[in-house]
Design a protein around this motif. Structure first.
Motif: not given
Length: 291
Positions: A78-88
């Motif tokens: 979940v943390i990895a997915l949320a990070t990718a949504w925000q970053e790129s």
């Protein structure tokens, strides 16, 4: 599981909203326009439905697959997915702030790897998880705290807004939610028909082998959690491959369909992905021509 055409987009303006704006700008019509056709992929969540485009669904499935294959806790995915949504916005971009690149906007100058490596979604995902689990107490942190500890972002408060969407996607792509995604994938028939290429992609992301049988690749799975995770992953491959069908556990999805259909001879021990043969693949239409 039926997936309705009414959904929430993660990015951009919906076709329905664009139509409403056009109607407002041009005045009242004295005739009805046809309802816009749904596009992209559809994921049913807890009280919400999400409509990422094909590229976004493709990369979200990859991030989750890498975590699932390495037995990462769902919270890490979940943390990895949320990070990718925000970053790129879940896009594998080749530019960013300073030297940032890729899904997570990782920086070569900060020791993440070369620019080429960081644009490999599998490598980038591996590096994110590797650094996350080295952080003491990451699993008791809020999503924002954990993501910020990895990324050291100038806008750390923005990760949290993606938590609900990312939780639903982790359940689809890593926790095996049955019939978790469907995509319109109307142009998938023009994608790659190379079964060896798809098998290699599966091996890279899941660290498991696929057995080719003509135009069909069969992925053996140990249980229905992994089975539906792989089946949902396979649906997103229709962005790049000429997928004819994905079958698993008595269900089948075909490009353009927003529901999985009941079928016979689709057991729960393997996911079968069938690609079009090159002979059956239509020619790409010229610009401006209807497909």
């Amino acid at each position: 599981m039926p997936i309705s055409k009414k959904s929430r987009r993660l990015t951009g303006l919906t076709a329905a909203s664009a139509l409403a704006l056009a109607t407002t700008a041009c005045g009242d019509f004295d005739f009805e326009l046809p309802e816009p056709k749904p596009v992209g992929c559809f994921i049913a969540g807890d009280g919400e439905e999400y409509n990422p485009n094909g590229e976004q669904a493709y990369y979200a499935a990859t991030i989750a697959a890498v975590g699932a294959r390495d037995e990462m806790p769902e919270r890490a995915i979940v943390i990895a997915l949320a990070t990718a949504w925000q970053e790129s916005s879940m896009k594998n971009i080749e530019y960013g702030d300073r030297d940032s690149v890729g899904l997570f906007q990782q920086r070569p100058s900060q020791g993440w790897g070369t620019a080429e490596e960081l644009q490999d979604p599998v490598y980038a995902s591996n590096e994110f998880y590797r650094k996350l689990v080295l952080i003491d107490g990451w699993d008791s942190m809020t999503l924002t705290e954990a993501a910020q500890a990895v990324q050291i972002s100038g806008h750390p408060d923005k990760y949290a807004k993606w938590e609900t969407e990312s939780t639903d996607m982790a359940e689809v792509f890593a926790e095996g939610r049955a019939e978790g995604i469907a995509c319109t994938a109307s142009r998938s028939r023009y994608g790659s028909t190379d079964t060896a290429e798809l098998a290699a992609e599966y091996q890279s992301e899941w660290q498991a082998e696929g057995a080719a049988d003509g135009r069909t690749i069969r992925f053996a799975v140990p249980d229905e959690t992994r089975g539906w995770s792989v089946a949902n992953w396979a649906v997103t491959r229709s962005t790049m491959y000429a997928v004819e069908s994905v079958t698993y556990a008595g269900k089948e999805w075909r490009p353009g369909e927003l529901e999985w259909a009941d079928v016979e001879n689709a057991d729960a021990s393997q996911v079968a992905v069938t690609l079009l043969s090159p002979e059956d693949q239509p020619s790409m239409p010229e610009n401006g021509e209807s497909s």
